[in-house]
Structures are given as structure tokens and as C-alpha cells.
Motif scaffolding. Structure first.
Motif, PDB file in Angstrom:
ATOM      1  N   GLY A   1       0.825  -1.195   0.000  1.00  0.00           N
ATOM      2  CA  GLY A   1       0.000   0.000   0.000  1.00  0.00           C
ATOM      3  C   GLY A   1       0.860   1.245   0.000  1.00  0.00           C
ATOM      4  N   VAL A   2       0.438   2.233  -0.773  1.00  0.00           N
ATOM      5  CA  VAL A   2       1.173   3.485  -0.893  1.00  0.00           C
ATOM      6  C   VAL A   2       0.405   4.625  -0.220  1.00  0.00           C
ATOM      7  N   ALA A   3      -0.863   4.781  -0.578  1.00  0.00           N
ATOM      8  CA  ALA A   3      -1.683   5.866  -0.036  1.00  0.00           C
ATOM      9  C   ALA A   3      -3.144   5.511  -0.196  1.00  0.00           C
ATOM     10  N   THR A   4      -3.933   5.837   0.819  1.00  0.00           N
ATOM     11  CA  THR A   4      -5.372   5.556   0.746  1.00  0.00           C
ATOM     12  C   THR A   4      -6.164   6.715   1.321  1.00  0.00           C
ATOM     13  N   LEU A   5      -7.408   6.828   0.876  1.00  0.00           N
ATOM     14  CA  LEU A   5      -8.344   7.751   1.488  1.00  0.00           C
ATOM     15  C   LEU A   5      -9.721   7.115   1.507  1.00  0.00           C
ATOM     16  N   ASP A   6     -10.558   7.592   2.442  1.00  0.00           N
ATOM     17  CA  ASP A   6     -11.880   6.979   2.543  1.00  0.00           C
ATOM     18  C   ASP A   6     -12.968   8.038   2.623  1.00  0.00           C
ATOM     19  N   SER A   7     -14.194   7.582   2.639  1.00  0.00           N
ATOM     20  CA  SER A   7     -15.340   8.485   2.596  1.00  0.00           C
ATOM     21  C   SER A   7     -15.528   9.259   3.895  1.00  0.00           C
ATOM     22  N   GLU A   8     -14.780   8.888   4.947  1.00  0.00           N
ATOM     23  CA  GLU A   8     -14.808   9.653   6.187  1.00  0.00           C
ATOM     24  C   GLU A   8     -13.758  10.753   6.190  1.00  0.00           C
ATOM     25  N   GLY A   9     -12.948  10.808   5.131  1.00  0.00           N
ATOM     26  CA  GLY A   9     -11.914  11.827   5.043  1.00  0.00           C
ATOM     27  C   GLY A   9     -10.566  11.416   5.592  1.00  0.00           C
ATOM     28  N   SER A  10     -10.416  10.162   5.977  1.00  0.00           N
ATOM     29  CA  SER A  10      -9.137   9.688   6.509  1.00  0.00           C
ATOM     30  C   SER A  10      -8.167   9.412   5.366  1.00  0.00           C
ATOM     31  N   ILE A  11      -6.955   9.914   5.495  1.00  0.00           N
ATOM     32  CA  ILE A  11      -5.910   9.715   4.486  1.00  0.00           C
ATOM     33  C   ILE A  11      -4.693   9.099   5.175  1.00  0.00           C
ATOM     34  N   LYS A  12      -4.136   8.080   4.536  1.00  0.00           N
ATOM     35  CA  LYS A  12      -2.982   7.410   5.119  1.00  0.00           C
ATOM     36  C   LYS A  12      -1.906   7.232   4.050  1.00  0.00           C
ATOM     37  N   TYR A  13      -0.656   7.297   4.476  1.00  0.00           N
ATOM     38  CA  TYR A  13       0.474   7.109   3.586  1.00  0.00           C
ATOM     39  C   TYR A  13       1.440   6.088   4.169  1.00  0.00           C
ATOM     40  N   ALA A  14       2.085   5.349   3.284  1.00  0.00           N
ATOM     41  CA  ALA A  14       3.194   4.509   3.704  1.00  0.00           C
ATOM     42  C   ALA A  14       4.336   5.414   4.138  1.00  0.00           C
ATOM     43  N   ASP A  15       5.111   4.962   5.114  1.00  0.00           N
ATOM     44  CA  ASP A  15       6.217   5.778   5.618  1.00  0.00           C
ATOM     45  C   ASP A  15       7.201   6.150   4.507  1.00  0.00           C
ATOM     46  N   SER A  16       7.366   5.258   3.552  1.00  0.00           N
ATOM     47  CA  SER A  16       8.355   5.468   2.497  1.00  0.00           C
ATOM     48  C   SER A  16       7.991   6.607   1.549  1.00  0.00           C
ATOM     49  N   VAL A  17       6.731   7.055   1.568  1.00  0.00           N
ATOM     50  CA  VAL A  17       6.322   8.102   0.626  1.00  0.00           C
ATOM     51  C   VAL A  17       5.815   9.363   1.324  1.00  0.00           C
ATOM     52  N   LYS A  18       5.746   9.352   2.642  1.00  0.00           N
ATOM     53  CA  LYS A  18       5.257  10.524   3.369  1.00  0.00           C
ATOM     54  C   LYS A  18       6.103  11.748   3.037  1.00  0.00           C
ATOM     55  N   GLY A  19       5.419  12.854   2.783  1.00  0.00           N
ATOM     56  CA  GLY A  19       6.110  14.095   2.450  1.00  0.00           C
ATOM     57  C   GLY A  19       6.449  14.231   0.983  1.00  0.00           C
ATOM     58  N   ARG A  20       6.313  13.150   0.212  1.00  0.00           N
ATOM     59  CA  ARG A  20       6.625  13.191  -1.221  1.00  0.00           C
ATOM     60  C   ARG A  20       5.394  12.943  -2.085  1.00  0.00           C
ATOM     61  N   PHE A  21       4.485  12.095  -1.623  1.00  0.00           N
ATOM     62  CA  PHE A  21       3.303  11.726  -2.396  1.00  0.00           C
ATOM     63  C   PHE A  21       2.062  12.343  -1.751  1.00  0.00           C
ATOM     64  N   THR A  22       1.090  12.686  -2.602  1.00  0.00           N
ATOM     65  CA  THR A  22      -0.184  13.210  -2.126  1.00  0.00           C
ATOM     66  C   THR A  22      -1.319  12.524  -2.864  1.00  0.00           C
ATOM     67  N   VAL A  23      -2.254  11.960  -2.108  1.00  0.00           N
ATOM     68  CA  VAL A  23      -3.424  11.310  -2.702  1.00  0.00           C
ATOM     69  C   VAL A  23      -4.610  12.260  -2.570  1.00  0.00           C
ATOM     70  N   SER A  24      -5.448  12.298  -3.613  1.00  0.00           N
ATOM     71  CA  SER A  24      -6.619  13.168  -3.570  1.00  0.00           C
ATOM     72  C   SER A  24      -7.708  12.602  -4.459  1.00  0.00           C
ATOM     73  N   LEU A  25      -8.922  13.106  -4.245  1.00  0.00           N
ATOM     74  CA  LEU A  25     -10.092  12.688  -5.008  1.00  0.00           C
ATOM     75  C   LEU A  25     -10.753  13.948  -5.552  1.00  0.00           C
ATOM     76  N   ASP A  26     -11.165  13.934  -6.806  1.00  0.00           N
ATOM     77  CA  ASP A  26     -11.781  15.130  -7.366  1.00  0.00           C
ATOM     78  C   ASP A  26     -13.156  15.347  -6.751  1.00  0.00           C
ATOM     79  N   ASN A  27     -13.705  16.543  -6.964  1.00  0.00           N
ATOM     80  CA  ASN A  27     -14.969  16.908  -6.323  1.00  0.00           C
ATOM     81  C   ASN A  27     -16.113  15.989  -6.737  1.00  0.00           C
ATOM     82  N   ALA A  28     -16.052  15.493  -7.934  1.00  0.00           N
ATOM     83  CA  ALA A  28     -17.122  14.593  -8.398  1.00  0.00           C
ATOM     84  C   ALA A  28     -17.004  13.219  -7.770  1.00  0.00           C
ATOM     85  N   GLY A  29     -15.845  12.949  -7.175  1.00  0.00           N
ATOM     86  CA  GLY A  29     -15.649  11.676  -6.497  1.00  0.00           C
ATOM     87  C   GLY A  29     -15.411  10.503  -7.404  1.00  0.00           C
ATOM     88  N   ASN A  30     -15.004  10.783  -8.662  1.00  0.00           N
ATOM     89  CA  ASN A  30     -14.798   9.644  -9.541  1.00  0.00           C
ATOM     90  C   ASN A  30     -13.408   9.564 -10.149  1.00  0.00           C
TER      91      ASN A  30
END
Length: 130
Positions: free
Chosen positions: A47-76
Motif C-alpha cells: 500500500g502506498v496511499a489511501t483515502l476513505d469516505s470519512e476523510g481519513s488519508i494514510k500514507y506509507a512511511d516510504s512516501v510521506k512528504g513526497r506523495f499526495t493522494v486526492s479525489l476530485d470533487n465529483a468523487g470519480n
């Protein structure tokens, strides 16, 4: 049925950036967890990065500070912005989704455990050279 399609992979030099996209369709109103996993030859999928419908975002330690996960407003469309890429980031990157109806439990769900996810894209290759 949820369909996922990744794009945006490529070959870059160390220190450069890439943005991966994952278009999702077939969603109905539900709760979800979406994420990015990667798998290098001879290694397990991680796992690299995840987000959920509650707004929780998690990153693997190896990518923290370098990678950003996001979802567009339409959610798709799920994105993974990858900066300061390193050769060890080279892998096939997969988009994953787990979708459950409202009211379903997420107790014990591990967002970095690939077996938790019911839907997968085919992957996009990222190669980082030194």
C-alpha cells in the motif's frame, strides 16, 4: 460493478514528478476506501496511499512528504501526485477500491492490506532512473 482505469505512469529521472490518475465508474451511493498500491518485480504488493469516505488519508512511511493522494470533487477520479521520485519508487502502480453500503461496518479494515479491496485497475508502470 466498479471499474477502475489508471493512467499517468511513465519513465522519469530521480527527483522528478509524476501524477497518476484513476477514473472510477459504476459507483452507487455508498461508503468507500480508495487507494494506490504498487508492486515491483519479485516483491509483494504494498500500500502506498489511501483515502476513505470519512476523510481519513494514510500514507506509507516510504512516501510521506513526497506523495499526495486526492479525489476530485465529483468523487470519480483518484489522483496520486508523486514528487521527488526515487529509483526505489519504480513499480507497477495499481488503483484499488472497496465499496460498502451505508451502515456496513468497516471495523478491522486495514487500508494497506490488498486483500481488503474488491476492485482493482490493471495498473500503470512507473520507472525512475538514477
Amino acid at each position: 460493478q466498479v471499474h477502475l482505469a489508471e493512467s499517468g505512469g511513465g519513465s522519469v529521472q530521480a527527483g522528478e514528478s509524476l501524477r497518476l490518475s484513476c477514473v472510477a465508474d459504476g459507483y452507487t451511493t455508498s461508503t468507500y476506501c480508495m487507494g494506490w498500491f504498487r508492486q515491483a518485480p519479485g516483491k509483494e504488493r504494498e500500500g502506498v496511499a489511501t483515502l476513505d469516505s470519512e476523510g481519513s488519508i494514510k500514507y506509507a512511511d516510504s512516501v510521506k512528504g513526497r506523495f499526495t493522494v486526492s479525489l476530485d470533487n465529483a468523487g470519480n477520479t483518484l489522483y496520486l501526485q508523486m514528487n521527488s521520485l526515487k529509483p526505489e519508487d519504480s513499480a507497477m502502480y495499481f488503483c484499488a477500491a472497496e465499496v460498502r453500503p451505508y451502515g456496513a461496518t468497516w471495523f478491522g479494515f486495514d487500508p494497506f492490506r490488498s486483500a481488503e479491496f474488491g476492485y482493482w485497475g490493471k495498473g500503470t508502470q512507473v520507472t525512475v532512473s538514477s
